[in-house]
Motif scaffolding. Sequence first.
Motif, PDB file in Angstrom:
ATOM      1  N   ASN A  65       0.802  -1.230   0.000  1.00  0.00           N
ATOM      2  CA  ASN A  65       0.000   0.000   0.000  1.00  0.00           C
ATOM      3  C   ASN A  65       0.830   1.274   0.000  1.00  0.00           C
ATOM      4  N   GLN A  66       2.147   1.163   0.264  1.00  0.00           N
ATOM      5  CA  GLN A  66       2.995   2.339   0.338  1.00  0.00           C
ATOM      6  C   GLN A  66       4.075   2.392  -0.729  1.00  0.00           C
ATOM      7  N   THR A  67       4.412   1.237  -1.301  1.00  0.00           N
ATOM      8  CA  THR A  67       5.609   1.146  -2.134  1.00  0.00           C
ATOM      9  C   THR A  67       5.302   0.777  -3.569  1.00  0.00           C
ATOM     10  N   ILE A  68       5.920   1.527  -4.474  1.00  0.00           N
ATOM     11  CA  ILE A  68       5.866   1.259  -5.916  1.00  0.00           C
ATOM     12  C   ILE A  68       7.275   0.925  -6.384  1.00  0.00           C
ATOM     13  N   LYS A  69       7.378  -0.096  -7.205  1.00  0.00           N
ATOM     14  CA  LYS A  69       8.652  -0.408  -7.853  1.00  0.00           C
ATOM     15  C   LYS A  69       8.542   0.006  -9.317  1.00  0.00           C
ATOM     16  N   PHE A  70       9.407   0.940  -9.729  1.00  0.00           N
ATOM     17  CA  PHE A  70       9.443   1.343 -11.130  1.00  0.00           C
ATOM     18  C   PHE A  70      10.282   0.350 -11.918  1.00  0.00           C
ATOM     19  N   ARG A  71       9.850   0.102 -13.137  1.00  0.00           N
ATOM     20  CA  ARG A  71      10.613  -0.782 -14.018  1.00  0.00           C
ATOM     21  C   ARG A  71      10.428  -0.352 -15.466  1.00  0.00           C
ATOM     22  N   GLN A  72      11.324  -0.805 -16.296  1.00  0.00           N
ATOM     23  CA  GLN A  72      11.306  -0.570 -17.741  1.00  0.00           C
ATOM     24  C   GLN A  72      11.047   0.908 -18.078  1.00  0.00           C
ATOM     25  N   ILE A  73      11.887   1.741 -17.507  1.00  0.00           N
ATOM     26  CA  ILE A  73      11.834   3.188 -17.732  1.00  0.00           C
ATOM     27  C   ILE A  73      12.731   3.494 -18.920  1.00  0.00           C
ATOM     28  N   LEU A  74      12.209   4.250 -19.872  1.00  0.00           N
ATOM     29  CA  LEU A  74      13.038   4.572 -21.033  1.00  0.00           C
ATOM     30  C   LEU A  74      12.602   5.866 -21.691  1.00  0.00           C
ATOM     31  N   VAL A  75      13.557   6.455 -22.395  1.00  0.00           N
ATOM     32  CA  VAL A  75      13.317   7.593 -23.280  1.00  0.00           C
ATOM     33  C   VAL A  75      13.963   7.198 -24.602  1.00  0.00           C
ATOM     34  N   ILE A  76      13.215   7.306 -25.712  1.00  0.00           N
ATOM     35  CA  ILE A  76      13.802   6.906 -26.987  1.00  0.00           C
ATOM     36  C   ILE A  76      14.959   7.844 -27.337  1.00  0.00           C
ATOM     37  N   SER A  77      15.953   7.302 -28.042  1.00  0.00           N
ATOM     38  CA  SER A  77      17.246   7.983 -28.185  1.00  0.00           C
ATOM     39  C   SER A  77      17.210   9.408 -28.734  1.00  0.00           C
ATOM     40  N   PRO A  78      16.383   9.754 -29.711  1.00  0.00           N
ATOM     41  CA  PRO A  78      16.447  11.157 -30.164  1.00  0.00           C
ATOM     42  C   PRO A  78      16.052  12.160 -29.079  1.00  0.00           C
ATOM     43  N   TRP A  79      15.387  11.699 -28.026  1.00  0.00           N
ATOM     44  CA  TRP A  79      14.880  12.598 -26.990  1.00  0.00           C
ATOM     45  C   TRP A  79      15.641  12.499 -25.672  1.00  0.00           C
ATOM     46  N   GLN A  80      16.676  11.669 -25.608  1.00  0.00           N
ATOM     47  CA  GLN A  80      17.442  11.542 -24.380  1.00  0.00           C
ATOM     48  C   GLN A  80      18.238  12.811 -24.105  1.00  0.00           C
ATOM     49  N   ARG A  81      18.564  13.009 -22.834  1.00  0.00           N
ATOM     50  CA  ARG A  81      19.356  14.149 -22.350  1.00  0.00           C
ATOM     51  C   ARG A  81      18.676  15.498 -22.595  1.00  0.00           C
ATOM     52  N   GLN A  82      17.332  15.480 -22.560  1.00  0.00           N
ATOM     53  CA  GLN A  82      16.566  16.721 -22.717  1.00  0.00           C
ATOM     54  C   GLN A  82      15.589  16.930 -21.555  1.00  0.00           C
ATOM     55  N   GLY A  83      15.793  16.197 -20.464  1.00  0.00           N
ATOM     56  CA  GLY A  83      14.945  16.353 -19.286  1.00  0.00           C
ATOM     57  C   GLY A  83      13.686  15.506 -19.295  1.00  0.00           C
ATOM     58  N   ILE A  84      13.498  14.687 -20.299  1.00  0.00           N
ATOM     59  CA  ILE A  84      12.264  13.899 -20.404  1.00  0.00           C
ATOM     60  C   ILE A  84      12.242  12.768 -19.384  1.00  0.00           C
ATOM     61  N   GLY A  85      13.392  12.154 -19.108  1.00  0.00           N
ATOM     62  CA  GLY A  85      13.454  11.117 -18.083  1.00  0.00           C
ATOM     63  C   GLY A  85      13.064  11.666 -16.722  1.00  0.00           C
ATOM     64  N   SER A  86      13.593  12.838 -16.394  1.00  0.00           N
ATOM     65  CA  SER A  86      13.217  13.486 -15.130  1.00  0.00           C
ATOM     66  C   SER A  86      11.738  13.834 -15.122  1.00  0.00           C
ATOM     67  N   MET A  87      11.234  14.298 -16.256  1.00  0.00           N
ATOM     68  CA  MET A  87       9.824  14.679 -16.348  1.00  0.00           C
ATOM     69  C   MET A  87       8.909  13.486 -16.089  1.00  0.00           C
ATOM     70  N   ILE A  88       9.170  12.366 -16.757  1.00  0.00           N
ATOM     71  CA  ILE A  88       8.262  11.227 -16.578  1.00  0.00           C
ATOM     72  C   ILE A  88       8.334  10.695 -15.151  1.00  0.00           C
ATOM     73  N   MET A  89       9.529  10.650 -14.578  1.00  0.00           N
ATOM     74  CA  MET A  89       9.645  10.145 -13.214  1.00  0.00           C
ATOM     75  C   MET A  89       8.964  11.087 -12.223  1.00  0.00           C
ATOM     76  N   ASN A  90       9.184  12.380 -12.353  1.00  0.00           N
ATOM     77  CA  ASN A  90       8.561  13.337 -11.431  1.00  0.00           C
ATOM     78  C   ASN A  90       7.046  13.297 -11.530  1.00  0.00           C
ATOM     79  N   ARG A  91       6.531  13.278 -12.740  1.00  0.00           N
ATOM     80  CA  ARG A  91       5.067  13.268 -12.921  1.00  0.00           C
ATOM     81  C   ARG A  91       4.458  11.950 -12.442  1.00  0.00           C
ATOM     82  N   ALA A  92       5.132  10.825 -12.696  1.00  0.00           N
ATOM     83  CA  ALA A  92       4.634   9.524 -12.232  1.00  0.00           C
ATOM     84  C   ALA A  92       4.632   9.482 -10.701  1.00  0.00           C
ATOM     85  N   GLU A  93       5.702   9.975 -10.093  1.00  0.00           N
ATOM     86  CA  GLU A  93       5.764  10.006  -8.628  1.00  0.00           C
ATOM     87  C   GLU A  93       4.647  10.882  -8.055  1.00  0.00           C
ATOM     88  N   GLU A  94       4.418  12.057  -8.649  1.00  0.00           N
ATOM     89  CA  GLU A  94       3.341  12.946  -8.186  1.00  0.00           C
ATOM     90  C   GLU A  94       1.991  12.251  -8.290  1.00  0.00           C
TER      91      GLU A  94
END
Length: 142
Positions: A65-94
């Motif tokens: 009831n308290q814990t989520i395990k994230f798995r299979q997190i990815l950003v396709i290569s043309p979009w990597q290193r543009q803050g999208i990984g941080s965006m998806i993780m932050n929004r999913a956590e929220e």
Amino acid sequence: MQFCQIEFGSELYQQECRIRNEILRQPLGMNLYAENLDLEANYYHFGIIKQETLISCAIGVPLNNQTIKFRQILVISPWQRQGIGSMIMNRAEEFLQQLNFSQFELNARKSAIDFYRKIGYQTVGVEFLEINLPHIKMVKHT
């Protein structure tokens, strides 16, 4: 870019499976479709969409009831290193915090440990092999 929750079995879920297979499984000689994907109906699926194309995804698996395990997190290569990984993780956590989840964990590939540290995750334990790659467990409390 738009953050979204992906409905299991939807057309967007099919896109998610395709990119997960192409990016995370096929390079390792594995096939996502050989796994029992029916279990994923009980998971939280998240994505970032740009011009109707899924460019990032993450899966949240409830452990209790308290814990989520994230798995299979990815950003396709043309979009990597543009803050999208941080965006998806932050929004999913929220999103998950609104459902009263307060602890997040994941098994990070060794190559991604610094990324997860930057967004607040801490390493726990020692390195281990998962899918024949070095990983380490990481956690974040909110």
